[in-house]
Motif scaffolding. Structure first.
Motif: not given
Length: 169
Positions: A146, A150, A153-154
């Motif tokens: 996670m 993320w 991608l975040g």
């Protein structure tokens, strides 16, 4: 007599043990199976015996203890079980002569019970770190995925110049 690495299969014939004057017997790296002949101890002058890397099963015959001239014995990587016969000759051998079997007794560190059977391992011997059975492993795997997913991608979603430059890279 050296018959090693010849793809010989089957059992050792009992008649082989009638070669009383034989000093060396090497049957290693074959496909021999079954039991080691019980009267192997009749070969009184045997100094060297190598039965390694076969498929022998059962116990080491007790008559092996009567081989008083035996100074070189290799029984490793078979399916032998039980107690190593007690004799000065066999107890003075190295542990590596017996690896790859389920044997117990001197010179090995495994102790035998009174009837020569290896006692079952205790709970403490089987305790250890089992990666797939540990709940913390799955928790850290999920958190790591996670955060890593993320994190990449975040940062691309929040920073527009990066999200434009990333496909060009």
């Amino acid at each position: 007599m050296d018959l090693s690495d010849n793809m010989i299969y089957g059992e050792i014939p009992e008649e082989l043990t009638s070669l009383v004057g034989l000093q060396s017997l090497n049957l290693s790296k074959n496909l021999l199976a079954g039991r080691i002949p019980s009267n192997i101890g009749d070969m009184k002058w045997l100094e060297s015996m190598d039965f390694s890397m076969n498929q022998f099963s059962g116990e080491i015959p007790p008559s092996t203890a009567s081989l008083t001239f035996l100074s070189h014995l290799i029984l490793s990587y078979n399916n032998l079980t039980g107690q190593i016969p007690k004799s000065t000759q066999l107890e003075s051998l190295d542990e590596s002569c017996f690896i790859g079997n389920e044997l117990c007794g001197a010179p090995l560190d495994k102790n035998c019970s009174a009837n020569g059977v290896i006692p079952p391992p205790t709970v403490e011997q089987h305790r250890g770190y089992h990666l797939l059975e540990d709940g913390w492993f799955y928790l850290s795997l999920g958190l790591g995925f996670m955060l890593g997913f993320w994190g990449v991608l975040g940062s691309l979603l929040l920073n527009m110049p990066w999200s434009i430059a990333f496909p060009d890279f």
